[in-house]
Design a protein around this motif. Structure first.
Motif, PDB file in Angstrom:
ATOM      1  N   ASP A   1       1.620  11.229  -6.862  1.00 51.46           N
ATOM      2  CA  ASP A   1       2.236  12.028  -7.926  1.00 51.46           C
ATOM      3  C   ASP A   1       1.154  12.368  -8.952  1.00 51.46           C
ATOM      4  O   ASP A   1       0.872  11.590  -9.863  1.00 51.46           O
ATOM      5  CB  ASP A   1       3.377  11.238  -8.567  1.00 51.46           C
ATOM      6  CG  ASP A   1       4.152  12.037  -9.597  1.00 51.46           C
ATOM      7  OD1 ASP A   1       3.594  12.987 -10.184  1.00 51.46           O
ATOM      8  OD2 ASP A   1       5.322  11.691  -9.834  1.00 51.46           O
ATOM      9  N   ASP A   2       0.536  13.557  -8.791  1.00 54.75           N
ATOM     10  CA  ASP A   2      -0.591  13.968  -9.650  1.00 54.75           C
ATOM     11  C   ASP A   2      -0.240  13.932 -11.132  1.00 54.75           C
ATOM     12  O   ASP A   2      -1.040  13.485 -11.955  1.00 54.75           O
ATOM     13  CB  ASP A   2      -1.057  15.388  -9.303  1.00 54.75           C
ATOM     14  CG  ASP A   2      -1.647  15.496  -7.914  1.00 54.75           C
ATOM     15  OD1 ASP A   2      -2.141  14.475  -7.400  1.00 54.75           O
ATOM     16  OD2 ASP A   2      -1.616  16.601  -7.352  1.00 54.75           O
ATOM     17  N   VAL A   3       0.940  14.405 -11.475  1.00 51.23           N
ATOM     18  CA  VAL A   3       1.341  14.456 -12.882  1.00 51.23           C
ATOM     19  C   VAL A   3       1.461  13.043 -13.450  1.00 51.23           C
ATOM     20  O   VAL A   3       0.986  12.761 -14.553  1.00 51.23           O
ATOM     21  CB  VAL A   3       2.656  15.246 -13.053  1.00 51.23           C
ATOM     22  CG1 VAL A   3       3.163  15.175 -14.482  1.00 51.23           C
ATOM     23  CG2 VAL A   3       2.462  16.689 -12.626  1.00 51.23           C
ATOM     24  N   LEU A   4       2.076  12.144 -12.700  1.00 50.72           N
ATOM     25  CA  LEU A   4       2.224  10.767 -13.161  1.00 50.72           C
ATOM     26  C   LEU A   4       0.862  10.109 -13.345  1.00 50.72           C
ATOM     27  O   LEU A   4       0.613   9.462 -14.364  1.00 50.72           O
ATOM     28  CB  LEU A   4       3.089   9.955 -12.192  1.00 50.72           C
ATOM     29  CG  LEU A   4       3.239   8.467 -12.528  1.00 50.72           C
ATOM     30  CD1 LEU A   4       3.848   8.267 -13.910  1.00 50.72           C
ATOM     31  CD2 LEU A   4       4.070   7.777 -11.456  1.00 50.72           C
TER      32      LEU A   4
ATOM     33  N   LYS B   1      -8.339   6.491 -12.164  1.00 52.54           N
ATOM     34  CA  LYS B   1      -9.160   7.699 -12.272  1.00 52.54           C
ATOM     35  C   LYS B   1      -9.650   8.190 -10.916  1.00 52.54           C
ATOM     36  O   LYS B   1      -9.973   9.354 -10.767  1.00 52.54           O
ATOM     37  CB  LYS B   1     -10.326   7.509 -13.249  1.00 52.54           C
ATOM     38  CG  LYS B   1     -11.421   6.609 -12.769  1.00 52.54           C
ATOM     39  CD  LYS B   1     -12.522   6.526 -13.807  1.00 52.54           C
ATOM     40  CE  LYS B   1     -13.669   5.688 -13.292  1.00 52.54           C
ATOM     41  NZ  LYS B   1     -14.728   5.561 -14.258  1.00 52.54           N
ATOM     42  N   ASP B   2      -9.649   7.329  -9.916  1.00 53.36           N
ATOM     43  CA  ASP B   2     -10.042   7.741  -8.565  1.00 53.36           C
ATOM     44  C   ASP B   2      -8.978   8.610  -7.898  1.00 53.36           C
ATOM     45  O   ASP B   2      -9.223   9.195  -6.851  1.00 53.36           O
ATOM     46  CB  ASP B   2     -10.298   6.519  -7.675  1.00 53.36           C
ATOM     47  CG  ASP B   2     -11.560   5.773  -8.055  1.00 53.36           C
ATOM     48  OD1 ASP B   2     -12.379   6.321  -8.820  1.00 53.36           O
ATOM     49  OD2 ASP B   2     -11.709   4.621  -7.599  1.00 53.36           O
ATOM     50  N   PHE B   3      -7.789   8.682  -8.484  1.00 56.00           N
ATOM     51  CA  PHE B   3      -6.694   9.412  -7.864  1.00 56.00           C
ATOM     52  C   PHE B   3      -6.218  10.598  -8.689  1.00 56.00           C
ATOM     53  O   PHE B   3      -5.159  11.149  -8.428  1.00 56.00           O
ATOM     54  CB  PHE B   3      -5.529   8.451  -7.585  1.00 56.00           C
ATOM     55  CG  PHE B   3      -5.890   7.410  -6.575  1.00 56.00           C
ATOM     56  CD1 PHE B   3      -5.743   7.654  -5.227  1.00 56.00           C
ATOM     57  CD2 PHE B   3      -6.450   6.202  -6.971  1.00 56.00           C
ATOM     58  CE1 PHE B   3      -6.114   6.707  -4.289  1.00 56.00           C
ATOM     59  CE2 PHE B   3      -6.824   5.245  -6.056  1.00 56.00           C
ATOM     60  CZ  PHE B   3      -6.654   5.501  -4.706  1.00 56.00           C
TER      61      PHE B   3
ATOM     62  N   LYS C   1       0.830  -1.216   0.000  1.00 58.79           N
ATOM     63  CA  LYS C   1       0.000   0.000   0.000  1.00 58.79           C
ATOM     64  C   LYS C   1       0.858   1.257   0.000  1.00 58.79           C
ATOM     65  O   LYS C   1       0.550   2.231  -0.678  1.00 58.79           O
ATOM     66  CB  LYS C   1      -0.906   0.034   1.242  1.00 58.79           C
ATOM     67  CG  LYS C   1      -2.210  -0.648   1.097  1.00 58.79           C
ATOM     68  CD  LYS C   1      -3.030  -0.396   2.362  1.00 58.79           C
ATOM     69  CE  LYS C   1      -4.330  -1.115   2.330  1.00 58.79           C
ATOM     70  NZ  LYS C   1      -5.104  -0.913   3.571  1.00 58.79           N
ATOM     71  N   LEU C   2       1.934   1.237   0.760  1.00 61.14           N
ATOM     72  CA  LEU C   2       2.828   2.396   0.826  1.00 61.14           C
ATOM     73  C   LEU C   2       3.435   2.705  -0.545  1.00 61.14           C
ATOM     74  O   LEU C   2       3.469   3.861  -0.966  1.00 61.14           O
ATOM     75  CB  LEU C   2       3.933   2.160   1.857  1.00 61.14           C
ATOM     76  CG  LEU C   2       4.932   3.292   2.022  1.00 61.14           C
ATOM     77  CD1 LEU C   2       4.235   4.569   2.501  1.00 61.14           C
ATOM     78  CD2 LEU C   2       6.029   2.888   2.988  1.00 61.14           C
ATOM     79  N   ILE C   3       3.870   1.686  -1.251  1.00 60.74           N
ATOM     80  CA  ILE C   3       4.409   1.890  -2.600  1.00 60.74           C
ATOM     81  C   ILE C   3       3.328   2.464  -3.508  1.00 60.74           C
ATOM     82  O   ILE C   3       3.569   3.411  -4.257  1.00 60.74           O
ATOM     83  CB  ILE C   3       4.974   0.573  -3.165  1.00 60.74           C
ATOM     84  CG1 ILE C   3       6.184   0.127  -2.348  1.00 60.74           C
ATOM     85  CG2 ILE C   3       5.335   0.732  -4.647  1.00 60.74           C
ATOM     86  CD1 ILE C   3       6.642  -1.287  -2.621  1.00 60.74           C
TER      87      ILE C   3
END
Length: 128
Positions: free
Chosen positions: A89-92, A120-122, A80-82
């Motif tokens: 990272d919004d751009v990624l 798409k949820d993020f 989960k952490l990874i």
């Protein structure tokens, strides 16, 4: 749109996807070699999750899979952490969605356990 334009567009997207994978994997290797990352990550394309498809999903291979080479089975919290690092990272995340990926998958090299997220949820859709 003519069939020719669709073919050209498909190859253009494919090339961008391949470049993103190459850049991600090169950066992950360097981070591991330099001791900035505790495990080696390698991204590749997977089938993805059919339930996660969106308007821009690739027809085939819509999963962005990261394999974690740790030499041991990771806990759910470690995986989960990874995932959280990638998804923060919004751009990624936006780039992944635009290039046709709809699923983020994280799996380790030991055991059969992994997690997946609907990209798409993020996507951050507000203004900063």
């Amino acid at each position: 749109m003519s069939i020719w334009n669709r073919i050209v567009e498909w190859f253009s997207d494919r090339s961008e996807r391949d470049r993103l994978l190459l850049n991600f994997n090169n950066s992950a290797k360097e981070a591991f070699i330099n001791g900035m990352a505790p495990t080696m990550l390698k991204a590749k394309i997977s089938r993805g999750c059919k339930e996660y498809h969106h308007k821009y999903s690739s027809w085939l291979s819509s999963g962005f899979r990261i394999e974690v080479f740790s030499g041991r089975q990771l806990s759910k919290d470690e995986i989960k952490l990874i995932g959280q690092v990638i998804l923060s990272d919004d751009v990624l995340v936006r780039r992944l969605v635009v290039l046709g990926w709809d699923t983020l998958e994280i799996h380790c090299d030991e055991g059969n356990f992994g997690l997946r997220w609907q990209l798409k949820d993020f996507m951050y859709l507000g203004y900063k």
